[in-house]
Design a protein around this motif. Structure first.
Motif, PDB file in Angstrom:
ATOM      1  N   ALA A  81      45.122  18.376  27.247  1.00 32.26           N
ATOM      2  CA  ALA A  81      43.753  18.782  26.937  1.00 32.26           C
ATOM      3  C   ALA A  81      43.785  20.144  26.257  1.00 32.26           C
ATOM      4  N   ASN A  82      42.894  20.338  25.314  1.00 34.57           N
ATOM      5  CA  ASN A  82      42.780  21.628  24.646  1.00 34.57           C
ATOM      6  C   ASN A  82      42.048  22.577  25.576  1.00 34.57           C
ATOM      7  N   LYS A  83      42.795  23.549  26.099  1.00 36.61           N
ATOM      8  CA  LYS A  83      42.190  24.508  27.014  1.00 36.61           C
ATOM      9  C   LYS A  83      41.855  25.774  26.243  1.00 36.61           C
ATOM     10  N   THR A  84      40.620  26.176  26.323  1.00 33.55           N
ATOM     11  CA  THR A  84      40.187  27.409  25.669  1.00 33.55           C
ATOM     12  C   THR A  84      39.571  28.316  26.717  1.00 33.55           C
ATOM     13  N   ASN A  85      39.688  29.588  26.485  1.00 32.60           N
ATOM     14  CA  ASN A  85      39.106  30.583  27.362  1.00 32.60           C
ATOM     15  C   ASN A  85      38.062  31.339  26.562  1.00 32.60           C
ATOM     16  N   GLY A  86      36.864  30.821  26.547  1.00 33.96           N
ATOM     17  CA  GLY A  86      35.798  31.413  25.739  1.00 33.96           C
ATOM     18  C   GLY A  86      35.434  32.817  26.169  1.00 33.96           C
ATOM     19  N   VAL A  87      35.410  33.088  27.468  1.00 29.36           N
ATOM     20  CA  VAL A  87      35.049  34.413  27.962  1.00 29.36           C
ATOM     21  C   VAL A  87      36.135  35.421  27.599  1.00 29.36           C
ATOM     22  N   GLY A  88      37.394  35.023  27.712  1.00 28.18           N
ATOM     23  CA  GLY A  88      38.485  35.927  27.358  1.00 28.18           C
ATOM     24  C   GLY A  88      38.504  36.250  25.874  1.00 28.18           C
ATOM     25  N   THR A  89      38.248  35.235  25.047  1.00 26.73           N
ATOM     26  CA  THR A  89      38.204  35.454  23.601  1.00 26.73           C
ATOM     27  C   THR A  89      37.054  36.392  23.234  1.00 26.73           C
ATOM     28  N   ALA A  90      35.894  36.196  23.842  1.00 29.08           N
ATOM     29  CA  ALA A  90      34.744  37.067  23.561  1.00 29.08           C
ATOM     30  C   ALA A  90      35.038  38.500  23.995  1.00 29.08           C
ATOM     31  N   GLY A  91      35.689  38.666  25.136  1.00 34.64           N
ATOM     32  CA  GLY A  91      36.037  40.012  25.604  1.00 34.64           C
ATOM     33  C   GLY A  91      37.017  40.691  24.669  1.00 34.64           C
ATOM     34  N   PHE A  92      37.995  39.933  24.138  1.00 29.74           N
ATOM     35  CA  PHE A  92      38.975  40.503  23.219  1.00 29.74           C
ATOM     36  C   PHE A  92      38.305  40.942  21.911  1.00 29.74           C
ATOM     37  N   VAL A  93      37.405  40.109  21.397  1.00 29.70           N
ATOM     38  CA  VAL A  93      36.693  40.459  20.156  1.00 29.70           C
ATOM     39  C   VAL A  93      35.836  41.703  20.365  1.00 29.70           C
ATOM     40  N   LEU A  94      35.121  41.769  21.481  1.00 29.24           N
ATOM     41  CA  LEU A  94      34.294  42.952  21.764  1.00 29.24           C
ATOM     42  C   LEU A  94      35.142  44.215  21.930  1.00 29.24           C
ATOM     43  N   ALA A  95      36.317  44.072  22.531  1.00 29.14           N
ATOM     44  CA  ALA A  95      37.218  45.208  22.665  1.00 29.14           C
ATOM     45  C   ALA A  95      37.707  45.709  21.318  1.00 29.14           C
ATOM     46  N   LEU A  96      38.027  44.776  20.394  1.00 26.39           N
ATOM     47  CA  LEU A  96      38.453  45.174  19.057  1.00 26.39           C
ATOM     48  C   LEU A  96      37.314  45.867  18.301  1.00 26.39           C
ATOM     49  N   ILE A  97      36.104  45.344  18.445  1.00 27.62           N
ATOM     50  CA  ILE A  97      34.962  45.960  17.756  1.00 27.62           C
ATOM     51  C   ILE A  97      34.691  47.359  18.313  1.00 27.62           C
ATOM     52  N   SER A  98      34.765  47.517  19.648  1.00 25.73           N
ATOM     53  CA  SER A  98      34.522  48.846  20.221  1.00 25.73           C
ATOM     54  C   SER A  98      35.637  49.825  19.855  1.00 25.73           C
ATOM     55  N   LEU A  99      36.859  49.341  19.703  1.00 23.26           N
ATOM     56  CA  LEU A  99      37.980  50.195  19.290  1.00 23.26           C
ATOM     57  C   LEU A  99      37.776  50.645  17.843  1.00 23.26           C
ATOM     58  N   PHE A 100      37.265  49.747  16.996  1.00 25.51           N
ATOM     59  CA  PHE A 100      37.031  50.081  15.601  1.00 25.51           C
ATOM     60  C   PHE A 100      35.935  51.120  15.450  1.00 25.51           C
ATOM     61  N   PHE A 101      34.819  50.944  16.169  1.00 25.09           N
ATOM     62  CA  PHE A 101      33.701  51.865  16.060  1.00 25.09           C
ATOM     63  C   PHE A 101      33.920  53.136  16.884  1.00 25.09           C
ATOM     64  N   GLY A 102      34.812  53.130  17.800  1.00 24.21           N
ATOM     65  CA  GLY A 102      35.058  54.302  18.654  1.00 24.21           C
ATOM     66  C   GLY A 102      35.988  55.220  17.990  1.00 24.21           C
TER      67      GLY A 102
END
Length: 102
Positions: A81-102
């Protein structure tokens, strides 16, 4: 006193009783056995040869085709089965965006 079993609840009641004192079922009407129509899924009497709802012939039911095994071997196919971690992916993207703007 002569007794018989109630057709609804199975308790002992008088032979002359018209209503069961345990389940309150009327003894004048004996319950009919019912089945489910394999074509329309309606409840019908077991003695019917034709469904009154869909008019299907219940005597000539088609037997499902069962695939025959060759050489007595059973083939089992396991598909991962294709297992995805949607919450983890969203957290990683938000962390990258905050690192860019910070």
């Amino acid at each position: 006193m002569d007794t018989k079993k109630c057709p609804y609840c199975g308790e002992e009641i008088a032979i002359v009783a018209k209503k069961c004192k345990h389940c309150r079922g009327w003894l004048e009407q004996i319950p009919k056995k019912t089945i489910v129509c394999p074509y329309c899924a309606e409840t019908i009497e077991e003695s019917n040869t034709v469904c009154p709802h869909c008019k299907a012939n219940l005597v000539e039911q088609r037997v499902p085709d069962i695939p025959k095994q060759q050489n007595g071997q059973t083939i089992i196919i396991n598909q991962p089965a294709n297992k995805t971690n949607g919450v983890g992916t969203a957290g990683f993207v938000l962390a990258l965006i905050s690192l860019f703007f910070g």
